[in-house]
Design a protein around this motif. Structure first.
Motif, PDB file in Angstrom:
ATOM      1  N   ARG A  31     -52.423  45.743 -99.851  1.00  0.00           N
ATOM      2  CA  ARG A  31     -51.191  46.618 -99.623  1.00  0.00           C
ATOM      3  C   ARG A  31     -50.298  45.782 -98.984  1.00  0.00           C
ATOM      4  NH1 ARG A  31     -53.132  49.975-102.544  1.00  0.00           N
ATOM      5  NH2 ARG A  31     -53.097  51.989-102.235  1.00  0.00           N
ATOM      6  N   ILE A  32     -48.797  45.558 -99.308  1.00  0.00           N
ATOM      7  CA  ILE A  32     -48.019  45.165 -98.485  1.00  0.00           C
ATOM      8  C   ILE A  32     -46.842  46.091 -98.023  1.00  0.00           C
ATOM      9  CG2 ILE A  32     -45.915  43.390 -98.474  1.00  0.00           C
ATOM     10  CD1 ILE A  32     -47.498  42.209-100.570  1.00  0.00           C
ATOM     11  N   ILE A  33     -46.952  46.291 -96.710  1.00  0.00           N
ATOM     12  CA  ILE A  33     -45.946  47.525 -96.039  1.00  0.00           C
ATOM     13  C   ILE A  33     -44.614  46.964 -95.836  1.00  0.00           C
ATOM     14  CG2 ILE A  33     -45.713  49.202 -94.175  1.00  0.00           C
ATOM     15  CD1 ILE A  33     -48.168  49.317 -96.307  1.00  0.00           C
ATOM     16  N   ASN A  34     -43.576  47.598 -96.036  1.00  0.00           N
ATOM     17  CA  ASN A  34     -42.172  47.151 -95.227  1.00  0.00           C
ATOM     18  C   ASN A  34     -41.697  48.354 -94.621  1.00  0.00           C
ATOM     19  OD1 ASN A  34     -39.730  46.689 -94.603  1.00  0.00           O
ATOM     20  ND2 ASN A  34     -38.842  45.879 -96.571  1.00  0.00           N
ATOM     21  N   THR A  35     -41.537  48.300 -93.419  1.00  0.00           N
ATOM     22  CA  THR A  35     -41.110  49.391 -92.273  1.00  0.00           C
ATOM     23  C   THR A  35     -39.657  49.749 -92.312  1.00  0.00           C
ATOM     24  OG1 THR A  35     -40.920  48.310 -90.191  1.00  0.00           O
ATOM     25  CG2 THR A  35     -42.916  49.072 -90.948  1.00  0.00           C
ATOM     26  N   GLY A  36     -39.049  49.054 -93.381  1.00  0.00           N
ATOM     27  CA  GLY A  36     -37.467  49.393 -93.567  1.00  0.00           C
ATOM     28  C   GLY A  36     -36.590  48.198 -92.820  1.00  0.00           C
ATOM     29  N   ASP A  37     -35.120  48.457 -93.016  1.00  0.00           N
ATOM     30  CA  ASP A  37     -34.167  47.426 -92.794  1.00  0.00           C
ATOM     31  C   ASP A  37     -34.505  46.195 -93.556  1.00  0.00           C
ATOM     32  OD1 ASP A  37     -33.003  49.241 -91.189  1.00  0.00           O
ATOM     33  OD2 ASP A  37     -33.231  47.967 -89.217  1.00  0.00           O
ATOM     34  N   PHE A  38     -34.389  46.415 -94.687  1.00  0.00           N
ATOM     35  CA  PHE A  38     -34.598  45.255 -95.845  1.00  0.00           C
ATOM     36  C   PHE A  38     -32.974  44.452 -95.602  1.00  0.00           C
ATOM     37  CE2 PHE A  38     -36.837  48.166 -98.376  1.00  0.00           C
ATOM     38  CZ  PHE A  38     -37.545  47.468 -98.983  1.00  0.00           C
ATOM     39  N   PHE A 125     -43.410  54.479 -90.925  1.00  0.00           N
ATOM     40  CA  PHE A 125     -42.029  55.187 -90.225  1.00  0.00           C
ATOM     41  C   PHE A 125     -41.248  53.902 -89.653  1.00  0.00           C
ATOM     42  CE2 PHE A 125     -45.833  57.690 -89.236  1.00  0.00           C
ATOM     43  CZ  PHE A 125     -45.337  58.864 -89.930  1.00  0.00           C
ATOM     44  N   HIS A 126     -39.819  54.184 -90.063  1.00  0.00           N
ATOM     45  CA  HIS A 126     -39.037  53.268 -89.563  1.00  0.00           C
ATOM     46  C   HIS A 126     -38.899  53.625 -87.908  1.00  0.00           C
ATOM     47  CE1 HIS A 126     -36.005  50.031 -89.188  1.00  0.00           C
ATOM     48  NE2 HIS A 126     -35.113  50.870 -88.777  1.00  0.00           N
ATOM     49  N   LEU A 153     -50.677  63.366 -87.996  1.00  0.00           N
ATOM     50  CA  LEU A 153     -51.403  63.520 -89.212  1.00  0.00           C
ATOM     51  C   LEU A 153     -52.232  62.292 -89.582  1.00  0.00           C
ATOM     52  CD1 LEU A 153     -48.815  65.272 -91.491  1.00  0.00           C
ATOM     53  CD2 LEU A 153     -50.748  66.421 -89.960  1.00  0.00           C
ATOM     54  N   TYR A 154     -52.107  61.351 -88.865  1.00  0.00           N
ATOM     55  CA  TYR A 154     -52.469  59.967 -89.256  1.00  0.00           C
ATOM     56  C   TYR A 154     -53.443  59.277 -88.130  1.00  0.00           C
ATOM     57  CZ  TYR A 154     -48.615  60.818 -92.542  1.00  0.00           C
ATOM     58  OH  TYR A 154     -47.583  61.404 -93.447  1.00  0.00           O
ATOM     59  N   GLN A 155     -54.392  58.541 -88.651  1.00  0.00           N
ATOM     60  CA  GLN A 155     -55.060  57.695 -87.615  1.00  0.00           C
ATOM     61  C   GLN A 155     -54.187  56.386 -87.360  1.00  0.00           C
ATOM     62  OE1 GLN A 155     -58.229  58.519 -90.705  1.00  0.00           O
ATOM     63  NE2 GLN A 155     -59.520  57.871 -89.023  1.00  0.00           N
ATOM     64  N   VAL A 156     -53.651  56.213 -88.187  1.00  0.00           N
ATOM     65  CA  VAL A 156     -52.584  54.638 -87.827  1.00  0.00           C
ATOM     66  C   VAL A 156     -51.218  55.143 -88.356  1.00  0.00           C
ATOM     67  CG1 VAL A 156     -52.313  52.413 -88.679  1.00  0.00           C
ATOM     68  CG2 VAL A 156     -54.667  53.241 -88.752  1.00  0.00           C
ATOM     69  N   HIS A 157     -50.368  54.465 -87.370  1.00  0.00           N
ATOM     70  CA  HIS A 157     -48.727  54.633 -87.587  1.00  0.00           C
ATOM     71  C   HIS A 157     -48.223  53.316 -87.577  1.00  0.00           C
ATOM     72  CE1 HIS A 157     -48.074  59.257 -86.094  1.00  0.00           C
ATOM     73  NE2 HIS A 157     -49.265  58.933 -86.255  1.00  0.00           N
ATOM     74  N   ILE A 158     -47.816  53.160 -88.618  1.00  0.00           N
ATOM     75  CA  ILE A 158     -47.072  51.724 -88.858  1.00  0.00           C
ATOM     76  C   ILE A 158     -45.474  51.957 -88.753  1.00  0.00           C
ATOM     77  CG2 ILE A 158     -46.455  49.699 -90.249  1.00  0.00           C
ATOM     78  CD1 ILE A 158     -49.310  50.114 -91.579  1.00  0.00           C
ATOM     79  N   ASP A 171     -55.122  58.029 -77.315  1.00  0.00           N
ATOM     80  CA  ASP A 171     -55.956  58.979 -77.826  1.00  0.00           C
ATOM     81  C   ASP A 171     -56.729  59.053 -79.205  1.00  0.00           C
ATOM     82  OD1 ASP A 171     -55.572  60.103 -75.463  1.00  0.00           O
ATOM     83  OD2 ASP A 171     -53.744  61.401 -75.932  1.00  0.00           O
ATOM     84  N   GLY A 172     -56.978  57.603 -79.537  1.00  0.00           N
ATOM     85  CA  GLY A 172     -57.828  57.636 -80.671  1.00  0.00           C
ATOM     86  C   GLY A 172     -56.691  57.124 -82.034  1.00  0.00           C
ATOM     87  N   VAL A 173     -55.373  57.309 -81.865  1.00  0.00           N
ATOM     88  CA  VAL A 173     -54.271  56.908 -82.702  1.00  0.00           C
ATOM     89  C   VAL A 173     -53.785  55.632 -82.466  1.00  0.00           C
ATOM     90  CG1 VAL A 173     -52.319  57.744 -83.816  1.00  0.00           C
ATOM     91  CG2 VAL A 173     -53.811  59.396 -83.029  1.00  0.00           C
ATOM     92  N   HIS A 174     -53.779  54.815 -83.640  1.00  0.00           N
ATOM     93  CA  HIS A 174     -53.533  53.386 -83.753  1.00  0.00           C
ATOM     94  C   HIS A 174     -51.949  53.279 -84.049  1.00  0.00           C
ATOM     95  CE1 HIS A 174     -57.606  51.767 -83.775  1.00  0.00           C
ATOM     96  NE2 HIS A 174     -57.710  53.046 -83.897  1.00  0.00           N
ATOM     97  N   PHE A 175     -51.306  52.662 -83.014  1.00  0.00           N
ATOM     98  CA  PHE A 175     -49.765  52.499 -83.056  1.00  0.00           C
ATOM     99  C   PHE A 175     -49.495  50.956 -83.368  1.00  0.00           C
ATOM    100  CE2 PHE A 175     -50.331  56.581 -80.995  1.00  0.00           C
ATOM    101  CZ  PHE A 175     -49.251  57.389 -81.629  1.00  0.00           C
ATOM    102  N   ILE A 176     -48.696  50.872 -84.604  1.00  0.00           N
ATOM    103  CA  ILE A 176     -48.666  49.104 -84.628  1.00  0.00           C
ATOM    104  C   ILE A 176     -47.046  49.008 -85.173  1.00  0.00           C
ATOM    105  CG2 ILE A 176     -49.072  47.281 -86.379  1.00  0.00           C
ATOM    106  CD1 ILE A 176     -51.650  49.103 -87.115  1.00  0.00           C
ATOM    107  N   ASN A 177     -46.607  48.118 -84.351  1.00  0.00           N
ATOM    108  CA  ASN A 177     -45.153  47.665 -84.786  1.00  0.00           C
ATOM    109  C   ASN A 177     -45.444  46.006 -85.210  1.00  0.00           C
ATOM    110  OD1 ASN A 177     -42.607  46.637 -85.013  1.00  0.00           O
ATOM    111  ND2 ASN A 177     -41.774  48.390 -83.786  1.00  0.00           N
ATOM    112  N   PRO A 178     -44.987  45.690 -86.253  1.00  0.00           N
ATOM    113  CA  PRO A 178     -45.210  44.208 -86.555  1.00  0.00           C
ATOM    114  C   PRO A 178     -44.100  43.335 -86.126  1.00  0.00           C
ATOM    115  CG  PRO A 178     -44.128  45.316 -88.398  1.00  0.00           C
ATOM    116  CD  PRO A 178     -44.186  46.131 -87.267  1.00  0.00           C
ATOM    117  N   GLY A 179     -43.174  43.720 -85.272  1.00  0.00           N
ATOM    118  CA  GLY A 179     -42.087  42.793 -84.919  1.00  0.00           C
ATOM    119  C   GLY A 179     -41.140  42.758 -86.062  1.00  0.00           C
ATOM    120  N   SER A 180     -40.087  42.038 -85.731  1.00  0.00           N
ATOM    121  CA  SER A 180     -39.033  41.673 -86.840  1.00  0.00           C
ATOM    122  C   SER A 180     -39.288  40.422 -87.570  1.00  0.00           C
ATOM    123  CB  SER A 180     -37.714  41.755 -86.212  1.00  0.00           C
ATOM    124  OG  SER A 180     -36.783  41.361 -87.193  1.00  0.00           O
ATOM    125  N   VAL A 181     -39.367  40.441 -88.948  1.00  0.00           N
ATOM    126  CA  VAL A 181     -39.660  39.433 -89.977  1.00  0.00           C
ATOM    127  C   VAL A 181     -38.266  38.465 -89.559  1.00  0.00           C
ATOM    128  CG1 VAL A 181     -39.428  38.607 -92.260  1.00  0.00           C
ATOM    129  CG2 VAL A 181     -40.872  40.456 -91.539  1.00  0.00           C
TER     130      VAL A 181
END
Ligand SMILES: [Fe+2]
Length: 241
Positions: A31-38, A125-126, A153-158, A171-181
């Motif tokens: 999968r390739i994810i884009n969190t927005g702001d194209f 999410f953005h 509702l999710y185990q992972v938030h991107i 608390d067992g939930v993973h929060f990921i921000n890839p930074g800005s391309v």
């Protein structure tokens, strides 16, 4: 093992996206994810959107605040924010230069999305699921992450929007921000992205910073007579306005 390429806040910086493509070979990802702001702040919104359109089967893309503003302008509505003229110029340049098929694609995108891979539920999410425009940072108080984890509702938030890369488990939930391309704020002009690996229910995250052809972005800005402040912004990797 499932591999997910996590991108976000590209801001039409196609030279940075190309550098990532050469570095990771996206075909190898599930999968390739884009969190927005194209869009907005570089002169390659069409190339950026087309890159994702070509990967439509495996990409999961959502809108960011800059994309939503472009859609507002396209609908003939007034652009209330940003107020600064040098920023508004960048929005109106994007509005004038977007090709119709890319406008249609942008308009078709949701504000958030989710998917399941390797039995893991992942939300994209953005900002956050509470607020599309909320910026989370590594230093955001733990109680905010705990509240999000409790209601999740999710185990992972991107997530994107803050342009600051981080990975937290609360608390067992993973929060990921890839930074800005495409638009760095931390004084490091290199592009930022992340890779999420899922194997037998185990989650692993790696962040990357790699160099790209900043001068290609500068050329695009100069060719279109766009404000000089952005030339400086790309070269220094700092937010200047
Ligand atoms: Fe952004």
């Amino acid at each position: 093992m499932k591999k997910i390429l996590v991108l976000g806040d590209i801001h039409a910086n196609y030279p940075a996206l190309k550098a990532i493509q050469n570095y990771v070979r996206p075909n190898r990802y599930d999968r390739i994810i884009n969190t927005g702001d194209f869009t907005v702040y570089s002169t390659f919104p069409n190339e950026t959107i087309q890159w994702f359109r070509k990967k439509n089967k495996k990409s999961i893309c959502i809108l960011g605040n800059t994309d939503k503003r472009i859609i507002r302008i396209l609908k003939g509505k007034k652009l209330k924010r940003p107020k600064k003229e040098e920023k508004r110029v960048m929005y109106f340049w994007t509005f004038k230069n977007l090709l119709p098929e890319n406008v249609s694609y942008l308009k078709s995108l949701p504000k958030h999305s989710d998917f399941t891979i390797g039995n893991i539920r992942i939300g994209v999410f953005h900002g956050t699921f509470d607020d599309e425009d909320e910026s989370l940072f590594p230093g955001t108080p733990e109680r905010r992450f705990r509240k999000l984890a409790k209601d999740s509702l999710y185990q992972v938030h991107i997530m994107g929007h803050s342009h600051v890369p981080y990975y937290k488990i609360v608390d067992g939930v993973h929060f990921i921000n890839p930074g800005s391309v495409g638009r760095m704020f931390d004084g490091d002009p290199r592009t930022s992205f992340a890779v999420l690996n899922i194997s037998a229910g185990k989650i692993g995250v790696e962040h990357f910073r790699i160099p790209y052809q900043v001068e290609e972005v500068i050329k695009g800005l100069k060719k279109n007579n766009l404000p000089d402040i952005y030339t400086k912004m790309y070269r220094t990797g700092k937010k200047l306005n």
